[in-house]
Structure formats: structure tokens, C-alpha cells
Design a protein around this motif. Structure first.
Motif, PDB file in Angstrom:
ATOM      1  N   ARG A   1      54.526  33.068  36.935  1.00  0.00           N
ATOM      2  CA  ARG A   1      53.752  33.919  36.064  1.00  0.00           C
ATOM      3  C   ARG A   1      52.674  33.138  35.319  1.00  0.00           C
ATOM      4  NH1 ARG A   1      53.312  38.888  33.827  1.00  0.00           N
ATOM      5  NH2 ARG A   1      52.966  38.970  31.629  1.00  0.00           N
ATOM      6  N   SER A   2      53.002  31.977  34.799  1.00  0.00           N
ATOM      7  CA  SER A   2      52.005  31.197  34.066  1.00  0.00           C
ATOM      8  C   SER A   2      50.854  30.780  34.971  1.00  0.00           C
ATOM      9  CB  SER A   2      52.646  29.977  33.426  1.00  0.00           C
ATOM     10  OG  SER A   2      53.164  29.121  34.411  1.00  0.00           O
ATOM     11  N   GLU A   3      51.132  30.651  36.253  1.00  0.00           N
ATOM     12  CA  GLU A   3      50.082  30.301  37.204  1.00  0.00           C
ATOM     13  C   GLU A   3      49.018  31.395  37.248  1.00  0.00           C
ATOM     14  OE1 GLU A   3      50.095  29.796  41.901  1.00  0.00           O
ATOM     15  OE2 GLU A   3      51.472  28.431  40.880  1.00  0.00           O
ATOM     16  N   LYS A   4      49.433  32.654  37.256  1.00  0.00           N
ATOM     17  CA  LYS A   4      48.487  33.761  37.284  1.00  0.00           C
ATOM     18  C   LYS A   4      47.749  33.908  35.962  1.00  0.00           C
ATOM     19  CE  LYS A   4      50.487  36.798  40.732  1.00  0.00           C
ATOM     20  NZ  LYS A   4      51.053  38.109  41.001  1.00  0.00           N
ATOM     21  N   THR A   5      48.472  33.779  34.860  1.00  0.00           N
ATOM     22  CA  THR A   5      47.835  34.001  33.568  1.00  0.00           C
ATOM     23  C   THR A   5      46.869  32.891  33.194  1.00  0.00           C
ATOM     24  OG1 THR A   5      49.700  33.008  32.402  1.00  0.00           O
ATOM     25  CG2 THR A   5      49.741  35.391  32.668  1.00  0.00           C
ATOM     26  N   GLY A   6      47.050  31.700  33.730  1.00  0.00           N
ATOM     27  CA  GLY A   6      46.146  30.603  33.432  1.00  0.00           C
ATOM     28  C   GLY A   6      44.873  30.619  34.249  1.00  0.00           C
ATOM     29  N   GLN A   7      44.753  31.527  35.193  1.00  0.00           N
ATOM     30  CA  GLN A   7      43.593  31.553  36.072  1.00  0.00           C
ATOM     31  C   GLN A   7      42.349  32.119  35.410  1.00  0.00           C
ATOM     32  OE1 GLN A   7      43.959  32.207  40.090  1.00  0.00           O
ATOM     33  NE2 GLN A   7      45.869  31.098  40.243  1.00  0.00           N
ATOM     34  N   TRP A   8      42.505  32.757  34.263  1.00  0.00           N
ATOM     35  CA  TRP A   8      41.332  33.291  33.582  1.00  0.00           C
ATOM     36  C   TRP A   8      40.387  32.161  33.178  1.00  0.00           C
ATOM     37  CZ3 TRP A   8      40.290  31.733  28.658  1.00  0.00           C
ATOM     38  CH2 TRP A   8      41.338  31.201  27.913  1.00  0.00           C
ATOM     39  N   THR A  36      40.661  39.042  36.000  1.00  0.00           N
ATOM     40  CA  THR A  36      41.467  37.838  35.817  1.00  0.00           C
ATOM     41  C   THR A  36      41.796  37.640  34.338  1.00  0.00           C
ATOM     42  OG1 THR A  36      40.404  36.854  37.747  1.00  0.00           O
ATOM     43  CG2 THR A  36      41.578  35.364  36.294  1.00  0.00           C
ATOM     44  N   CYS A  37      40.837  37.903  33.461  1.00  0.00           N
ATOM     45  CA  CYS A  37      41.089  37.811  32.018  1.00  0.00           C
ATOM     46  C   CYS A  37      42.127  38.850  31.593  1.00  0.00           C
ATOM     47  CB  CYS A  37      39.799  38.012  31.238  1.00  0.00           C
ATOM     48  SG  CYS A  37      38.659  36.624  31.344  1.00  0.00           S
ATOM     49  N   GLU A  38      42.064  40.018  32.182  1.00  0.00           N
ATOM     50  CA  GLU A  38      43.042  41.064  31.873  1.00  0.00           C
ATOM     51  C   GLU A  38      44.451  40.604  32.214  1.00  0.00           C
ATOM     52  OE1 GLU A  38      45.785  43.911  33.482  1.00  0.00           O
ATOM     53  OE2 GLU A  38      44.160  43.357  34.833  1.00  0.00           O
ATOM     54  N   LYS A  39      44.606  39.984  33.367  1.00  0.00           N
ATOM     55  CA  LYS A  39      45.924  39.483  33.769  1.00  0.00           C
ATOM     56  C   LYS A  39      46.407  38.357  32.861  1.00  0.00           C
ATOM     57  CE  LYS A  39      45.455  40.794  38.613  1.00  0.00           C
ATOM     58  NZ  LYS A  39      44.346  41.698  38.372  1.00  0.00           N
ATOM     59  N   GLY A  40      45.473  37.639  32.251  1.00  0.00           N
ATOM     60  CA  GLY A  40      45.824  36.562  31.337  1.00  0.00           C
ATOM     61  C   GLY A  40      45.878  36.979  29.878  1.00  0.00           C
ATOM     62  N   ALA A  41      45.897  38.294  29.636  1.00  0.00           N
ATOM     63  CA  ALA A  41      45.991  38.836  28.277  1.00  0.00           C
ATOM     64  C   ALA A  41      44.821  38.384  27.396  1.00  0.00           C
ATOM     65  CB  ALA A  41      47.334  38.477  27.639  1.00  0.00           C
ATOM     66  N   GLN A  42      43.652  38.316  27.973  1.00  0.00           N
ATOM     67  CA  GLN A  42      42.453  37.891  27.248  1.00  0.00           C
ATOM     68  C   GLN A  42      41.510  39.086  27.062  1.00  0.00           C
ATOM     69  OE1 GLN A  42      42.086  34.712  26.049  1.00  0.00           O
ATOM     70  NE2 GLN A  42      44.172  34.438  26.789  1.00  0.00           N
ATOM     71  N   TRP A  43      41.923  40.062  26.265  1.00  0.00           N
ATOM     72  CA  TRP A  43      41.140  41.278  26.111  1.00  0.00           C
ATOM     73  C   TRP A  43      39.776  41.001  25.478  1.00  0.00           C
ATOM     74  CZ3 TRP A  43      39.690  42.883  21.288  1.00  0.00           C
ATOM     75  CH2 TRP A  43      40.428  42.403  20.204  1.00  0.00           C
ATOM     76  N   GLN A  44      39.720  40.041  24.551  1.00  0.00           N
ATOM     77  CA  GLN A  44      38.442  39.737  23.897  1.00  0.00           C
ATOM     78  C   GLN A  44      37.419  39.220  24.908  1.00  0.00           C
ATOM     79  OE1 GLN A  44      41.449  38.343  23.036  1.00  0.00           O
ATOM     80  NE2 GLN A  44      41.650  38.180  20.822  1.00  0.00           N
ATOM     81  N   LEU A  45      37.857  38.339  25.792  1.00  0.00           N
ATOM     82  CA  LEU A  45      36.953  37.805  26.818  1.00  0.00           C
ATOM     83  C   LEU A  45      36.534  38.888  27.801  1.00  0.00           C
ATOM     84  CD1 LEU A  45      38.633  34.341  27.463  1.00  0.00           C
ATOM     85  CD2 LEU A  45      36.458  34.788  26.306  1.00  0.00           C
ATOM     86  N   SER A  46      37.456  39.779  28.127  1.00  0.00           N
ATOM     87  CA  SER A  46      37.114  40.888  29.020  1.00  0.00           C
ATOM     88  C   SER A  46      35.974  41.715  28.420  1.00  0.00           C
ATOM     89  CB  SER A  46      38.325  41.790  29.256  1.00  0.00           C
ATOM     90  OG  SER A  46      39.317  41.127  29.967  1.00  0.00           O
ATOM     91  N   SER A  70      42.225  48.061  30.823  1.00  0.00           N
ATOM     92  CA  SER A  70      43.597  47.585  30.998  1.00  0.00           C
ATOM     93  C   SER A  70      43.889  46.406  30.076  1.00  0.00           C
ATOM     94  CB  SER A  70      43.830  47.196  32.460  1.00  0.00           C
ATOM     95  OG  SER A  70      45.160  46.800  32.658  1.00  0.00           O
ATOM     96  N   ALA A  71      42.922  45.513  29.911  1.00  0.00           N
ATOM     97  CA  ALA A  71      43.103  44.375  29.002  1.00  0.00           C
ATOM     98  C   ALA A  71      43.309  44.857  27.571  1.00  0.00           C
ATOM     99  CB  ALA A  71      41.897  43.439  29.081  1.00  0.00           C
ATOM    100  N   CYS A  72      42.530  45.845  27.151  1.00  0.00           N
ATOM    101  CA  CYS A  72      42.691  46.398  25.802  1.00  0.00           C
ATOM    102  C   CYS A  72      44.038  47.094  25.662  1.00  0.00           C
ATOM    103  CB  CYS A  72      41.553  47.365  25.486  1.00  0.00           C
ATOM    104  SG  CYS A  72      39.965  46.555  25.265  1.00  0.00           S
ATOM    105  N   HIS A  73      44.441  47.797  26.690  1.00  0.00           N
ATOM    106  CA  HIS A  73      45.747  48.463  26.674  1.00  0.00           C
ATOM    107  C   HIS A  73      46.863  47.431  26.517  1.00  0.00           C
ATOM    108  CE1 HIS A  73      48.995  51.173  27.781  1.00  0.00           C
ATOM    109  NE2 HIS A  73      49.350  50.292  28.704  1.00  0.00           N
TER     110      HIS A  73
END
Length: 103
Positions: A1-8, A36-46, A70-73
Motif C-alpha cells: 500500500r505505501s508503494e502506491k501512496t508514495g507515487q504521487w 495519483t495524488c488522489e490515491k496518495g491522499a493528497q487532495w490539496q495537490l489534486s 475523489s481526493a476531496c471525498h
């Protein structure tokens, strides 16, 4: 999981230098980075990337809006997701049915 979230961060490292070079970001590169930012919980960057798209002469599309919504959600910023949904309508971008119901 951390592999996917760090890809942002990697996606941003690829997108941002485009602005300083002769390679202009397009709908695909921006939408991919937003997703990719959405998957990494980076709504601000999105939201930041979505906002930059117009200045880069590429129009946000369903994929880019959906990623930001989706990131905002996921970031529990439902009011921003609703604003984005309204922005889609104002920009004549057709929301897909699934995203429209979730927001």
C-alpha cells in the motif's frame, strides 16, 4: 500500500519540470498526476494541479475532475467535492453517473 501512496511524489517530480521546459503538460499528464495524488491522499495537490490546467492551456476533463473530487471525498472535504461538481457543470464537463452519485 505505501508503494502506491508514495507515487504521487514521483508523478509531481515528472509533471512540474514540464512547466519549465519546452514540453507542455496536457490533459493526460495532468489527469494522471491528479489521480495519483488522489490515491496518495493528497487532495490539496489534486486541487492545485486542477487549477493550473487552465493556465497551461489544457482543459480539465472528466478524468481530472473525478480524480480531484475523489481526493476531496477521501480527505473528508465534501464541500470542495460539491464545488468541483458544480465547476464541471459550468465548464460543460459531463460527470459520470457513479461520481455524480457519490458526491
Amino acid at each position: 500500500r505505501s508503494e502506491k501512496t508514495g507515487q504521487w511524489q514521483l508523478a509531481l517530480d515528472l509533471l512540474l519540470p514540464m512547466e519549465d521546459s519546452y514540453i507542455l503538460p496536457n490533459e493526460v499528464s495532468c489527469s494522471t498526476t491528479i489521480s495519483t495524488c488522489e490515491k496518495g491522499a493528497q487532495w490539496q495537490l489534486s486541487l492545485e494541479i486542477l487549477g493550473r490546467m487552465a493556465g497551461q492551456k489544457c482543459s480539465p476533463n472528466t478524468v481530472s475532475f473525478n480524480g480531484a473530487i475523489s481526493a476531496c471525498h477521501k480527505g473528508e472535504r465534501w464541500w470542495l467535492a460539491l464545488d468541483l461538481l458544480e465547476g464541471m457543470r459550468q465548464d460543460a464537463v459531463v460527470p459520470d453517473r457513479i461520481r455524480d452519485r457519490k458526491s
